[in-house]
Design a protein around this motif. Sequence first.
Motif, PDB file in Angstrom:
ATOM      1  N   UNK A 220       3.364  14.590   0.300  1.00 47.21           N
ATOM      2  CA  UNK A 220       4.255  13.543   0.775  1.00 47.21           C
ATOM      3  C   UNK A 220       3.555  12.202   0.586  1.00 47.21           C
ATOM      4  N   UNK A 221       4.284  11.120   0.798  1.00 47.52           N
ATOM      5  CA  UNK A 221       3.743   9.771   0.612  1.00 47.52           C
ATOM      6  C   UNK A 221       3.978   8.953   1.876  1.00 47.52           C
TER       7      UNK A 221
ATOM      8  N   UNK B 166       9.537   1.590  -2.053  1.00 47.12           N
ATOM      9  CA  UNK B 166       9.465   1.226  -3.472  1.00 47.12           C
ATOM     10  C   UNK B 166       8.042   1.017  -3.963  1.00 47.12           C
ATOM     11  N   UNK B 167       7.071   1.007  -3.053  1.00 49.37           N
ATOM     12  CA  UNK B 167       5.678   0.796  -3.467  1.00 49.37           C
ATOM     13  C   UNK B 167       5.122   2.064  -4.115  1.00 49.37           C
ATOM     14  N   UNK B 168       4.560   1.904  -5.304  1.00 51.27           N
ATOM     15  CA  UNK B 168       3.993   3.053  -6.011  1.00 51.27           C
ATOM     16  C   UNK B 168       2.650   3.434  -5.391  1.00 51.27           C
TER      17      UNK B 168
ATOM     18  N   UNK C  37       0.840  -1.192   0.000  1.00 52.44           N
ATOM     19  CA  UNK C  37       0.000   0.000   0.000  1.00 52.44           C
ATOM     20  C   UNK C  37       0.877   1.246   0.000  1.00 52.44           C
ATOM     21  N   UNK C  38       0.373   2.294  -0.595  1.00 57.27           N
ATOM     22  CA  UNK C  38       1.068   3.584  -0.594  1.00 57.27           C
ATOM     23  C   UNK C  38       0.023   4.673  -0.836  1.00 57.27           C
ATOM     24  N   UNK C  39       0.064   5.705  -0.009  1.00 54.56           N
ATOM     25  CA  UNK C  39      -0.923   6.781  -0.059  1.00 54.56           C
ATOM     26  C   UNK C  39      -0.197   8.092  -0.329  1.00 54.56           C
ATOM     27  N   UNK C  40      -0.612   8.768  -1.373  1.00 51.85           N
ATOM     28  CA  UNK C  40      -0.051  10.070  -1.728  1.00 51.85           C
ATOM     29  C   UNK C  40      -0.917  11.160  -1.083  1.00 51.85           C
ATOM     30  N   UNK C  41      -0.328  11.997  -0.227  1.00 55.43           N
ATOM     31  CA  UNK C  41      -1.071  13.032   0.484  1.00 55.43           C
ATOM     32  C   UNK C  41      -0.865  14.367  -0.230  1.00 55.43           C
TER      33      UNK C  41
END
Length: 325
Positions: A73-74, A80-82, A27-31
């Motif tokens: 930020x992420x 490495x998770x997109x 999982x990866x969340x772009x804020x």
Amino acid sequence: MDALAGLLDGARARGAFLLRSVMAPPWAIRIEDRAPLSLLAMVRGEAWVMHDGGTPVLLVPGDVALMRGPDPYTVADDPRTAPQIVIHPGQHCTTLDGRDLSQAMDLGVRTWGNDLGGSTVMLTGTYEGASAIGQRLLGALPALAVLPRDGWDSPLVAFLADEIVKDEPGQEVVLDRLLDLLVIAAVRSWFARPDADAPPWYRAHTDPVVGKALRLLHNNPAHPWTVAELAAECGISRAGLARRFTDLVGEPPMTFLTGWRLALAADLLRETDATVGSVANRVGYGSPFALSTAFKRVHGISPRQHQLQSTRTDQIPRMSAIRSA
């Protein structure tokens, strides 16, 4: 009210955005919410926080991170998770191609994520209102300030984790106050670090003379202060106070007072029933014209223009599905 209280006062009055996230990898969340201040507290598992071009920072249970906006930020399970999810202003969440995820990721009372049994649990609080007083303090924080679990001792994270999933009368108020306490504790702990770049006026609060002068100015900005009167209240000569205040704070007492009054005025103008005249009286200006002249000189716009801009900002729609059941 001092600047640390002012950091939270406007946001607290409007309610901060708060939720519990439960995630299973990958999982990866772009804020990209452009919020002035967010807090992330790790409850279980691990997460990486990354600003664009910055070094990824690992968070483990007990760690608390403060993110100063508005830069994006992420947060991810692995650097490495997109990103698969984007958080926009108003806490609206979508996929990268814009598909709404508000309902798809709703896991219950103030709980959101991709798997209720996920290995990572985080608490996130976001202050969406921009406080002029708060900016005086936020400007001294780095973009990312991490308090490791072994560097400070606070029961507030565990307490907030227990309370956030409750759905009881008045719970929103309880949660807002708990989040306020946690942010205050985190900011104070950060600035207490020897390597922290705390503002001079923040450190000056510990001085027995200048600290008293600062409290007098903070608590009664409408009073027609003079350096002589302030010095008498502090038990020191006028020249002595002026010299000591300037050395510790970085500017003379009356210059500091002007900045404080105008920052306070900027926040007061966000109140729906505020008028330029009423705000002028509350911050020590003899007339609306006097306040308008000083305000425009410092902020570049009139108090009324600032008020209209603040109203539009406060009306950004919010995703309410994850605020409550």
